[in-house]
Structure formats: C-alpha cells, structure tokens
Motif scaffolding. Structure first.
Motif, PDB file in Angstrom:
ATOM      1  N   ASN A 110       0.822  -1.214   0.000  1.00 20.34           N
ATOM      2  CA  ASN A 110       0.000   0.000   0.000  1.00 20.34           C
ATOM      3  C   ASN A 110       0.854   1.261   0.000  1.00 20.34           C
ATOM      4  O   ASN A 110       0.482   2.269  -0.602  1.00 20.34           O
ATOM      5  N   LYS A 111       2.002   1.217   0.664  1.00 21.16           N
ATOM      6  CA  LYS A 111       2.922   2.352   0.621  1.00 21.16           C
ATOM      7  C   LYS A 111       3.403   2.603  -0.800  1.00 21.16           C
ATOM      8  O   LYS A 111       3.532   3.763  -1.233  1.00 21.16           O
ATOM      9  N   GLN A 112       3.656   1.548  -1.539  1.00 20.29           N
ATOM     10  CA  GLN A 112       4.073   1.715  -2.931  1.00 20.29           C
ATOM     11  C   GLN A 112       2.974   2.381  -3.751  1.00 20.29           C
ATOM     12  O   GLN A 112       3.259   3.211  -4.618  1.00 20.29           O
ATOM     13  N   LEU A 113       1.716   2.032  -3.476  1.00 20.08           N
ATOM     14  CA  LEU A 113       0.600   2.676  -4.171  1.00 20.08           C
ATOM     15  C   LEU A 113       0.547   4.171  -3.853  1.00 20.08           C
ATOM     16  O   LEU A 113       0.317   4.998  -4.745  1.00 20.08           O
ATOM     17  N   ILE A 114       0.771   4.528  -2.596  1.00 22.14           N
ATOM     18  CA  ILE A 114       0.783   5.939  -2.207  1.00 22.14           C
ATOM     19  C   ILE A 114       1.938   6.670  -2.890  1.00 22.14           C
ATOM     20  O   ILE A 114       1.783   7.789  -3.391  1.00 22.14           O
ATOM     21  N   ASP A 115       3.088   6.025  -2.957  1.00 22.19           N
ATOM     22  CA  ASP A 115       4.261   6.659  -3.571  1.00 22.19           C
ATOM     23  C   ASP A 115       4.125   6.803  -5.084  1.00 22.19           C
ATOM     24  O   ASP A 115       4.874   7.570  -5.703  1.00 22.19           O
ATOM     25  N   TYR A 141     -12.417   8.500  -5.410  1.00 24.26           N
ATOM     26  CA  TYR A 141     -10.952   8.498  -5.436  1.00 24.26           C
ATOM     27  C   TYR A 141     -10.365   8.892  -4.082  1.00 24.26           C
ATOM     28  O   TYR A 141      -9.411   8.263  -3.598  1.00 24.26           O
ATOM     29  N   LEU A 142     -10.917   9.900  -3.463  1.00 27.63           N
ATOM     30  CA  LEU A 142     -10.397  10.354  -2.175  1.00 27.63           C
ATOM     31  C   LEU A 142     -10.563   9.281  -1.111  1.00 27.63           C
ATOM     32  O   LEU A 142      -9.628   8.995  -0.343  1.00 27.63           O
ATOM     33  N   THR A 175      -6.046   3.564   1.584  1.00 29.82           N
ATOM     34  CA  THR A 175      -4.715   3.076   1.226  1.00 29.82           C
ATOM     35  C   THR A 175      -3.650   3.691   2.127  1.00 29.82           C
ATOM     36  O   THR A 175      -2.695   3.018   2.546  1.00 29.82           O
ATOM     37  N   LEU A 176      -3.803   4.975   2.439  1.00 30.36           N
ATOM     38  CA  LEU A 176      -2.854   5.653   3.323  1.00 30.36           C
ATOM     39  C   LEU A 176      -2.828   4.996   4.698  1.00 30.36           C
ATOM     40  O   LEU A 176      -1.753   4.703   5.250  1.00 30.36           O
ATOM     41  N   ILE A 177      -4.001   4.749   5.277  1.00 26.52           N
ATOM     42  CA  ILE A 177      -4.063   4.086   6.582  1.00 26.52           C
ATOM     43  C   ILE A 177      -3.453   2.690   6.505  1.00 26.52           C
ATOM     44  O   ILE A 177      -2.710   2.258   7.399  1.00 26.52           O
ATOM     45  N   ALA A 178      -3.749   1.998   5.404  1.00 27.91           N
ATOM     46  CA  ALA A 178      -3.250   0.632   5.231  1.00 27.91           C
ATOM     47  C   ALA A 178      -1.742   0.578   5.005  1.00 27.91           C
ATOM     48  O   ALA A 178      -1.143  -0.496   5.112  1.00 27.91           O
ATOM     49  N   SER A 179      -1.120   1.723   4.707  1.00 33.09           N
ATOM     50  CA  SER A 179       0.328   1.746   4.456  1.00 33.09           C
ATOM     51  C   SER A 179       1.149   1.909   5.729  1.00 33.09           C
ATOM     52  O   SER A 179       2.381   1.821   5.693  1.00 33.09           O
TER      53      SER A 179
END
Length: 449
Positions: free
Chosen positions: A7-12, A249-250, A256-260
C-alpha cells in the motif's frame, strides 16, 4: 511483500507537485488563521477564491466581506469569487426561526458597493441533508490557505470562544492553479451554481436538472496538474477530490494511506463515527502492531453539545451518540489500550469546541483535509484533501509541533471505563437515545449526520 509495504508503494505512485518545505507554514491557532487570512486578502494582486461550507452573517463573517470588498474597490480587476453551499446560505441556524439566511447579507453588500463580488451557491444535491459543499481551500494569488474551518465568529476566534481546526499556508503556484482551475471549470461553470447576492434567485426545484448534471460531473472530477519529480530537497503534494459512495478516489486513497502504516498512525476527527472501511483499516493496523493514536473532541467540545443546564434540543443528543460509538470501540480494543498500542486522546479546553481532521502516517505522510472521516463525508458530501509526501522527513519538526499543540489539551484514556456510559447521561438524553435504539434509527443517523 507485506500488505503495508504494497500500500505504501501505491501511495508513492500518486502524482505529486514538488514543493519546497520552507514554503509550507503551519498556523497553530484560530486567531492566527484569521489574521493571516485578512492579511493575504489585503495583499492580493490577481485572484481570491474562497471556498467554505458557509460565510456567516456575524462579526467575523462581515470582516471577511469587508476585506474582500475593500480589495475589490481598490483593484476592480481583482478576480474574487466566494463559493458556499447553496442550501446552507439560504437558511438560518439549526433551531432558529425561518429566514433568508446569509444570502441576505451578501445581497446587502452587493447593493452598497460599485464593484461587485461573486458570492456563489453550490448545490451538491437537491436537499442539504443528502449532500453539501464540503470542499476546502482558499486560493489567494499563488498561496493556498487550507483549513477545515468555515467563516464565522467561533471558527475565526473573533471573541472569547473558538472552534479548533488545522491551518496551513502553502505557497505553490502549481497547486494554487490546479485548485483554482477546478473551482472555475467544474463549479463556477455549472448552470446549477448561481449568485446568492442577486435579489431574485432561482428556486432549487428549477435547478433540479442542472444539479443532477453537476453531481454527475463531480463524481468523476479530479484536480488536473502535471506530476513532477521530487528530489531530496522537496516534499510532494497530491491534491485529491471525491464525491459519492462508489469509485470515490479520495476515499480510496485515505484507506490506502491508513493501510500503508508500518509503525505509527495518528487520526484526528471531530465525530467518532468512522465508515466501515476506515474502521477495518484501523483494526488491521492494530493487528500488525502499528501504534494508533486517535484524537477526538470530548463530547462537551462537540459543536452540537448543549449543557444540561440549558434547554434541551434533539440535535444535542448527537455528541452522546458519538461517545457511545467511541466507548464501544474502546471496549473492543481494551487490550491494545492497556499496552499503549492504542491511544485515545480526548480534547477539551474550557468551553471551546473541536473540529480537527487529518491523518499522519509513519512521520512521512500528512493528510490535510476537511473530511470528517464519517459516513456522511464518505457518501454524500463533496470533499477534498492535500496529501503531503515527506519521505526525507523535511517537515518532521513542524508536523510534531502541530501534533504536540493539539495534544496539549487532551486527556489520554487508560480504559474504556473512563468514558461515560448511557446510564449516567442526563434524563432527556437517555430517553432520546433509547427511543432512537428502539426504532433502530441509530444506524440511519450515523449515516447522514
């Protein structure tokens, strides 16, 4: 690869605007926010776009209009637009007598100045209860002043009381341009959006078709900007917008942010009523060992709270409903509280109220938003946010200073038993909540309030 890393990769991978960290400033109190907003309005050269749920007919609201009209008279070509919720602007306060609302104030100002200002009403739905304009961000030239606050006496600490929020000033032309373009191209351009200062405003039922078209556009709308490379001297900014239950989207990016989160997750919300998807990600964060801090206002710091010594109103039952949610959550997670993995902090400062919202993850990401992280924000209202990517922790000291300031007036809960239960509520509140439970209306209320 574990789920948090994925999930961090998705945020990045999100598109970002490069930003110098010294051009992001955190204001720590409502009075500073008021003073800075008035200063920036007075200094504006090209544009002022203010978007808020409402601009109130009170001393603080009139001071903002005074500043805007003064700037317009000095510089008639200055592009000034104020956008507020269409429905909220045309009614009085909850419980007050029927009135023309704040629209009467806007009309009065327009009648007394040569150079007019567009005060526009945005109808997200045909009725206020089913959706409002909850977009945030004031664009003044190349500055974005971002806060969850609306514009009235208590939000701007005009007198003795204040409603505590978060306040950030971001000097970035690309960010300001994309937010201004969204306002102009998506909202102002819509036939559903009309001037509230005109004496003969169209009735909402006449706008029904235009409102439907606007909402359809908003479901798929987004901020348009060119993604930039972020080097070691910059942080990244990702503006996001969302509306509706499906394909929002938001909402997706918040989850995703919380999951990262790998180590630390901090969440601020004024109303403890998280959507199922957010609650699920909080539980998962706890299960993978993340230290979770939730900062929420004490029920007495809720903007709907009415002391037992004052006349009872049905709306004053809401803070108790939120507290029941919090107590149930704390009881289910008592073990995590006991080992200090879950920290619940209740904010209370004199008779002031709490309106903060936001998320911090692993000291590397910070979400600025007006989203209350509740089902209403998730499904009904038009919301936005700015995600700050700080991989190299260039803003760590500033972020920590803001968090420490927020925590200064909080009490750490050591057990769910510290949170008041139904049996100890005032009699009229107990009666109301039992009646709500009996007809099974508590779930419905949680969805729309």
């Amino acid at each position: 690869m574990d789920s948090a890393t994925a999930n961090k990769q998705l945020i990045d991978q999100l598109p970002r605007i490069a930003h110098r960290p010294d051009q992001l400033e955190t204001l720590l109190d409502a009075a500073s926010f008021r003073e800075r907003l008035l200063h920036e309005i007075a200094q504006a050269k090209h544009r002022i776009y203010l978007v808020a749920l409402y601009l109130q007919d009170d001393e603080a609201g009139r001071s903002i209009l005074d500043a805007l009209y003064e700037a317009k008279q000095k510089n008639p070509v200055l592009d000034i637009k104020v956008l507020v919720d269409w429905h909220r602007a045309q009614r009085g306060l909850i419980g007050a007598d029927k009135s023309d609302g704040n629209a009467a104030l806007y009309r009065h100002y327009a009648e007394n100045y040569t150079h007019k200002i567009d005060v526009l009403g945005v109808p997200v739905r045909n009725r206020e209860v089913f959706g409002v304009l909850h977009l945030k961000g004031f664009v003044i030239d190349d500055n974005v002043i971002y806060s969850g606050a609306s514009l009235n006496d208590v939000y701007l600490a005009q007198h003795d009381r204040y409603r505590y929020d978060r306040y950030h000033v971001i000097k970035n032309k690309a960010l300001a341009d994309c937010m201004a373009n969204f306002i102009g191209n998506t909202l102002v351009a819509s036939d559903a959006v009309n001037c509230l200062a005109q004496p003969n405003r169209p009735e909402t039922k006449v706008l029904k078709s235009a409102i439907r078209d606007l909402r359809a556009r908003l479901h798929s709308a987004s901020y348009s900007f060119i993604s930039q490379h972020i080097n070691e001297e910059h942080v990244g900014l990702t503006p996001m917008v969302g509306l509706g239950k499906r394909k929002n989207y938001l909402n997706t990016q918040i989850c995703t942010l919380i999951a990262s989160a790998h180590e630390e997750l901090i969440i601020c919300t004024p109303y403890f009523n998280p959507p199922r998807s957010v609650m699920r990600e909080i539980r998962r964060a706890l299960s993978r060992g993340v230290v979770v801090t939730i900062i929420i206002g004490d029920k007495t710091a809720n903007d709907f709270y009415i002391p037992p010594s004052e006349p009872f109103k049905t709306i004053s039952g809401l803070p108790y409903l939120y507290e029941i949610n919090l107590r149930n959550f704390a009881r289910k997670n008592e073990a995590a509280i006991a080992k200090r993995q879950l920290r619940i902090n209740l904010w209370k400062h004199d008779d002031n109220s709490f309106h903060l919202k936001g998320i911090w993850v692993d000291r590397s990401y910070m979400l600025l938003t007006g989203n209350n992280l509740n089902p209403r924000a998730w499904k009904l209202d038009l919301e936005n946010a700015i995600l700050v990517h700080d991989r190299h922790r260039l803003l760590e000291a500033q972020m920590q200073n803001e968090i420490d300031t927020i925590l200064a007036h909080t009490q750490l809960i050591g057990s769910y038993k510290q949170i008041e239960k139904l049996e100890h509520y005032p009699p009229q509140v107990r009666k109301l909540l039992k009646r709500i439970r009996r007809v099974r209306a508590d779930h419905l209320l949680n969805q729309i309030l």
